[in-house]
Design a protein around this motif. Structure first.
Motif: not given
Length: 312
Positions: A285-296
């Protein structure tokens, strides 16, 4: 279904108990999990909308990022509805075939995510080491071909896990899975027959995908860093590093969580089951949660378009 003293023949329904040892507080654990899921869905959906609507973002790096966002949405949606059904509504039962389908989807999406990160590393390698040739090498046709190969590789490699369980196992010690979702080893451990072939093939898939992708990503970034350190201008070095930071953060958190979950499941007999199940769920669950935050946060173009969208 016929039942003997110690085995169950071809069960039609399995039972997921959630997080063993924490059944009394699962309803509270479901709250942060649901919040993570909603943020992941909103963040990745926003990412997809921005990449699709802005023609300036129709470049290989952002197309791969869109593929990653779509995979994250699919992966999280494969797990969370059933998990919340267990935590909040006490609905632990799942059809055997549905459990196998969930297992296949989860591991397929994991392999796709790893393949997309490898493709993104290759894109950054060409963009930084061969900037004048990047546009001619990474055409839209090549991007589509890479995406298709990543999906086919994942689906074909994971499919035998499903077939081996379905064809080799008829008798099971129990129908209760000590997990919050249908995971390959969790199902294999239920079987009354010798599961050595299934375990070996599971290890083969894990090390083939993770080993190849991680080696390729590492070599790509080694070459990128060598090229960057040779740049004469400090600003050029900083700009090149900045384009890679988001990728490095994403693939580090993915593989660190993946290897921890993988090795504790197979060799961590001294670790309490609830620790392993919690980390397995967090790992998905963490990668789908973090990926848009990191790239954003780290990608200037996406950050600008997000601000423009909310301001308008």
């Amino acid at each position: 279904m016929s039942i003997s003293n110690i085995t169950v023949y071809m069960p039609s329904v399995l039972t997921l108990i959630g997080i063993p040892g924490l059944e009394s507080v699962q309803c509270w654990i479901g709250i942060p999990f649901c919040a993570i899921y909603l943020i992941a869905m909103i963040g990745n959906s926003l990412l997809l909308i921005i990449i699709k609507s802005e023609r300036s973002l129709h470049e290989p790096m952002y197309i791969f990022l869109g593929m990653l966002g779509a995979t994250d949405i699919a992966l999280a949606s494969t797990i969370m509805p059933k998990m919340l059904g267990i935590f909040w509504f006490n609905v632990p039962e799942i059809y055997f075939d549905s459990c196998l389908l969930q297992m296949w989807l989860i591991h397929t999406f994991q392999c796709i995510e790893s393949g997309i990160l490898m493709a993104m590393a290759l894109d950054r390698y060409v963009a930084i080491c061969y900037p004048l040739r990047h546009a001619t090498i990474f055409t839209h046709q090549l991007v589509i071909q890479i995406g298709t190969m990543v999906v086919l590789r994942a689906a074909i490699l994971v499919a035998p896990c499903l077939v081996l369980i379905k064809c080799r196992f008829q008798f099971y010690h129990t129908t209760v899975i000590s997990h919050s979702y249908c995971e390959h080893m969790a199902i294999v451990k239920l079987a009354a027959a010798n599961a050595q072939v299934n375990k070996i093939y599971g290890l083969f898939v894990a090390f083939t995908v993770a080993g190849f992708d991680l080696t390729f990503i590492t070599l790509s970034y080694v070459q990128i860093f060598i090229t960057v350190f040779r740049l004469p201008q400090k600003d050029a070095r900083f700009k090149a590093f900045n384009t890679c930071i988001a990728h490095i953060c994403v693939f580090l958190q993915l593989y660190l969580l993946a290897f921890f979950s993988f090795f504790t499941h197979r060799f961590g007999s001294h670790i309490p089951p609830y620790i392993h199940i919690l980390f397995s769920s967090i790992y998905l669950l963490v990668p789908p949660f973090l990926n848009p935050l990191v790239y954003g946060a780290k990608t200037t173009q996406i950050r600008i378009h997000v601000v423009k969208m909310f301001c308008s």
